[in-house]
Each structure stands twice: as C-alpha cells, then as structure tokens.
Write an enzyme that holds these catalytic residues in place. Structure first.
Site, PDB file in Angstrom:
ATOM      1  N   HIS A 124      -4.224  -3.115 -17.615  1.00 28.09           N
ATOM      2  CA  HIS A 124      -5.287  -4.077 -17.289  1.00 28.09           C
ATOM      3  C   HIS A 124      -6.557  -3.868 -18.105  1.00 28.09           C
ATOM      4  O   HIS A 124      -7.588  -4.430 -17.789  1.00 28.09           O
ATOM      5  CB  HIS A 124      -5.604  -4.029 -15.791  1.00 28.09           C
ATOM      6  CG  HIS A 124      -4.446  -4.489 -14.939  1.00 28.09           C
ATOM      7  ND1 HIS A 124      -4.360  -4.260 -13.591  1.00 28.09           N
ATOM      8  CD2 HIS A 124      -3.334  -5.172 -15.274  1.00 28.09           C
ATOM      9  CE1 HIS A 124      -3.225  -4.779 -13.125  1.00 28.09           C
ATOM     10  NE2 HIS A 124      -2.579  -5.333 -14.124  1.00 28.09           N
ATOM     11  N   GLU A 220      -0.246   4.629   2.908  1.00 25.19           N
ATOM     12  CA  GLU A 220       0.235   3.492   3.702  1.00 25.19           C
ATOM     13  C   GLU A 220       1.525   2.923   3.148  1.00 25.19           C
ATOM     14  O   GLU A 220       1.830   3.093   1.977  1.00 25.19           O
ATOM     15  CB  GLU A 220      -0.827   2.397   3.723  1.00 25.19           C
ATOM     16  CG  GLU A 220      -2.015   2.789   4.582  1.00 25.19           C
ATOM     17  CD  GLU A 220      -3.166   1.835   4.463  1.00 25.19           C
ATOM     18  OE1 GLU A 220      -2.922   0.648   4.171  1.00 25.19           O
ATOM     19  OE2 GLU A 220      -4.310   2.295   4.641  1.00 25.19           O
TER      20      GLU A 220
HETATM   21  P1  NAD Z   1      -5.091  -1.957  -4.580  1.00 23.17           P
HETATM   22  O1  NAD Z   1      -6.560  -1.854  -4.328  1.00 23.17           O
HETATM   23  O2  NAD Z   1      -4.420  -3.242  -4.371  1.00 23.17           O
HETATM   24  O3  NAD Z   1      -4.320  -0.891  -3.691  1.00 23.17           O
HETATM   25  C1  NAD Z   1      -4.709   0.423  -3.576  1.00 23.17           C
HETATM   26  C2  NAD Z   1      -3.586   1.212  -2.918  1.00 23.17           C
HETATM   27  O4  NAD Z   1      -3.941   2.570  -2.914  1.00 23.17           O
HETATM   28  C3  NAD Z   1      -3.318   0.820  -1.441  1.00 23.17           C
HETATM   29  O5  NAD Z   1      -1.928   0.640  -1.264  1.00 23.17           O
HETATM   30  C4  NAD Z   1      -3.807   2.040  -0.670  1.00 23.17           C
HETATM   31  O6  NAD Z   1      -3.041   2.282   0.500  1.00 23.17           O
HETATM   32  C5  NAD Z   1      -3.612   3.142  -1.673  1.00 23.17           C
HETATM   33  N1  NAD Z   1      -4.465   4.325  -1.503  1.00 23.17           N
HETATM   34  C6  NAD Z   1      -5.705   4.405  -0.964  1.00 23.17           C
HETATM   35  N2  NAD Z   1      -6.147   5.671  -1.003  1.00 23.17           N
HETATM   36  C7  NAD Z   1      -5.171   6.411  -1.613  1.00 23.17           C
HETATM   37  C8  NAD Z   1      -5.031   7.782  -1.967  1.00 23.17           C
HETATM   38  N3  NAD Z   1      -5.997   8.671  -1.704  1.00 23.17           N
HETATM   39  N4  NAD Z   1      -3.890   8.165  -2.573  1.00 23.17           N
HETATM   40  C9  NAD Z   1      -2.904   7.299  -2.848  1.00 23.17           C
HETATM   41  N5  NAD Z   1      -2.979   5.986  -2.541  1.00 23.17           N
HETATM   42  C10 NAD Z   1      -4.094   5.552  -1.933  1.00 23.17           C
HETATM   43  O7  NAD Z   1      -4.873  -1.396  -6.038  1.00 23.17           O
HETATM   44  P2  NAD Z   1      -3.882  -1.832  -7.205  1.00 23.17           P
HETATM   45  O8  NAD Z   1      -2.502  -1.982  -6.671  1.00 23.17           O
HETATM   46  O9  NAD Z   1      -4.118  -0.876  -8.320  1.00 23.17           O
HETATM   47  O10 NAD Z   1      -4.355  -3.277  -7.674  1.00 23.17           O
HETATM   48  C11 NAD Z   1      -5.707  -3.566  -7.813  1.00 23.17           C
HETATM   49  C12 NAD Z   1      -6.153  -4.100  -9.156  1.00 23.17           C
HETATM   50  O11 NAD Z   1      -7.509  -3.746  -9.210  1.00 23.17           O
HETATM   51  C13 NAD Z   1      -5.565  -3.487 -10.370  1.00 23.17           C
HETATM   52  O12 NAD Z   1      -5.277  -4.541 -11.185  1.00 23.17           O
HETATM   53  C14 NAD Z   1      -6.671  -2.630 -11.026  1.00 23.17           C
HETATM   54  O13 NAD Z   1      -6.798  -2.972 -12.391  1.00 23.17           O
HETATM   55  C15 NAD Z   1      -7.920  -3.049 -10.353  1.00 23.17           C
HETATM   56  N6  NAD Z   1      -8.792  -1.932  -9.892  1.00 23.17           N
HETATM   57  C16 NAD Z   1      -8.953  -0.805 -10.635  1.00 23.17           C
HETATM   58  C17 NAD Z   1      -9.756   0.231 -10.177  1.00 23.17           C
HETATM   59  C18 NAD Z   1      -9.889   1.466 -11.020  1.00 23.17           C
HETATM   60  O14 NAD Z   1      -9.752   1.427 -12.229  1.00 23.17           O
HETATM   61  N7  NAD Z   1     -10.154   2.627 -10.415  1.00 23.17           N
HETATM   62  C19 NAD Z   1     -10.406   0.119  -8.953  1.00 23.17           C
HETATM   63  C20 NAD Z   1     -10.251  -1.061  -8.224  1.00 23.17           C
HETATM   64  C21 NAD Z   1      -9.425  -2.076  -8.697  1.00 23.17           C
END
Ligand code: NAD
Ligand code: ZN
Length: 246
Positions: A124, A220
């Site tokens: 992404h 989850e």
């Molecule tokens: P999502 O936000 O849809 O899902 C996050 C997942 O992580 C959930 O299933 C949740 O249960 C799980 N989770 C929460 N805490 C956790 C932990 N400590 N250990 C393991 N799992 C944990 O995220 P996604 O599926 O990556 O999709 C979101 C989109 O948002 C992506 O396209 C991404 O590019 C973008 N995004 C990126 C960032 C980043 O770069 N850090 C942050 C937010 C969103």
C-alpha cells in the site's frame, strides 16, 4: 483459548517452522498497534470525525488536497515518534533463518525497515514517500510537519502521498512479487490484519491452495480466520516472541 492450548498450538507452529524451506509473512495495521499507531478500524483511528475511507481516496484529494494532507500530516506526526515493537523485531529475526523468506506488508509506516527487515513488499506504499501528480517523480519526504500543499522539487507540481488509496490499483510489480512468494511458501504467517482489504485479504487462501500451512496471529477472530490451519489468539509481539525466541 487456554494457556495450554496456546502452548500446544505454538509447539505445532515451531515444528512446521523447523521443517519449512520457505516462509512468507503478511502483516497489517495490528502489528503496529503495540507501537502506538492506531489501526483504521479502531475508534482511535478517527481524525476530526473523518473515517479513513473518506480521506484515503483520489476523489477526496481532488476535492480538497489540503484536507487530505492535513490527515496525512497528523498520521506522519504520530508515526514519526514511534518505534518498532517486538513483533517487528521477531519478523526481522525470522528473515535471517530462511534463505527463502518474503515479507508482504499492508502497513505504510516504515517500521519493518526500521526493525531491520531488508526487503518488505509494501503493498500500500509508504507514508514517507511522495509522488508528483504532474511529473510522477517519487521521493522521500520526512518533514514533520509537512508544508501544505507540498510541491515537487523538479517541476513545482502538487505532491501526493505515495500510498495506494481506496479505489486505486496496487503496483503490478508488488503484486507479481507477492504472487510468486505465495505460490512457493511452505509456511505463511498472517499477522494483525482484519482480512477485509483486497487483494491482500485473498493472499492467505492463495498460498493455502498452493500447499502452504497458514498461521494467523491476531487477538480477535477475523474475516479470514476460517481458512487458517492454526489461529493463535494474542498480540503479535507476545506470540511471535514465543515462536521465534523460545
Ligand atoms: P485493520 O485496521 O483493518 O485491522 C487490524 C487488525 O489487527 C484487526 O484484526 C485487529 O484485531 C488486529 N490487532 C489489533 N491489535 C493487534 C495486536 N497487538 N497484534 C496483532 N493483531 C492486532 O488493518 P489492515 O487489515 O492492515 O487494513 C487496514 C488498511 O489500513 C491497510 O490497507 C493499511 O495500509 C492501512 N493502515 C496502515 C497502518 C500502518 O501503517 N501502521 C495503520 C492503519 C491503517
Ligand atoms: Zn514533479
């Protein structure tokens, strides 16, 4: 899941890992949650009452690039102050154990590289990269706060985040590299992703159909838990330490 159930499952995963010749890891926003970076789907992911889906789109940028840049500036400011967590470091350790290892991430925060992963496929994009909407040049921009609107150094055009937005296509090269990895994985870890953003949400199923053993790490149940061979419920950093470090 009781502690003994978790330990038993981790034992199976370690055995699979010992026998594996090739390993693929797919990560999502949950991996960086323990670094203090909000996921999109948690309440703390909201900015000024906007949802990510309203801002991370080409339409939103066309309509109000300043608003979109304001949101990115907020996210960049949060991320700039954060460090990789145990999960990122364990994935970097895992890489050293396999000559055939691929890391595919949906995260744009750059924390995998910071933890020492050498070549993540950033599906992404990367929040520290910008792309000129006029000449197409891609470069790094680490300014926090960023000047809004940022301008291209070569042509003065408007810069946009080098991020794949909702409704946009992934870079073909990244997809090809991912598909090649998925077709040749003995073991695949799916970590911290809710499995709702395509095409990454389909990657686990693809790897499984080519023979990979699938391990999910997430506190989850997710939309893709049922295709997994093993689901380890817990935080990425804690579970990965049990797998890689013990
Ligand atoms: P999502 O936000 O849809 O899902 C996050 C997942 O992580 C959930 O299933 C949740 O249960 C799980 N989770 C929460 N805490 C956790 C932990 N400590 N250990 C393991 N799992 C944990 O995220 P996604 O599926 O990556 O999709 C979101 C989109 O948002 C992506 O396209 C991404 O590019 C973008 N995004 C990126 C960032 C980043 O770069 N850090 C942050 C937010 C969103
Ligand atoms: Zn330019």
């Amino acid at each position: 899941m009781s502690l003994s159930q978790l330990q038993e499952k981790i034992g199976i995963v370690k055995e699979k890992l010992r026998k594996a010749g090739s390993v693929t890891v797919l990560t999502g926003a949950g991996l960086s949650a323990d670094s203090g970076i909000p996921t999109f789907r948690g309440a703390e992911g909201l900015w000024k009452n906007f949802r990510a889906e309203e801002l991370a789109t080409p339409e939103a940028f066309l309509k109000d690039s300043g608003l979109v840049w304001g949101w990115y500036d907020w996210r960049r400011t949060i991320i700039a102050a954060k460090e990789p967590n145990a999960g990122h470091y364990m994935i970097a350790e895992l890489e050293k154990l396999f000559s055939r290892f691929h890391l595919i991430t949906q995260n744009v925060d750059g924390l995998h590289e910071k933890a020492g992963s050498t070549n993540p496929i950033e599906l992404h994009g990367n929040i520290w990269k910008v792309r000129c909407t006029r000449c197409g040049q891609i470069s790094f921009n680490f300014d926090v706060p960023v000047k809004i609107p940022p301008e291209c150094r070569s042509c003065g055009g408007l810069l946009r985040p080098h991020i794949v937005w909702f409704g946009e296509s992934l870079e073909p090269e990244n997809l090809e590299k991912s598909y090649a990895a998925l077709a040749n994985s003995d073991l695949m870890f799916v970590i911290g992703t809710s499995g709702v953003v395509q095409p990454a949400a389909s990657f686990a199923g693809m790897a499984r159909s080519r023979g990979a053993f699938l391990v999910e790490i997430n506190p989850e149940e997710t939309a893709i838990s049922e295709v997994m061979d093993i689901a380890l419920q817990g935080k990425a950093g804690e579970i990965l330490q049990l797998i890689v470090n013990s």
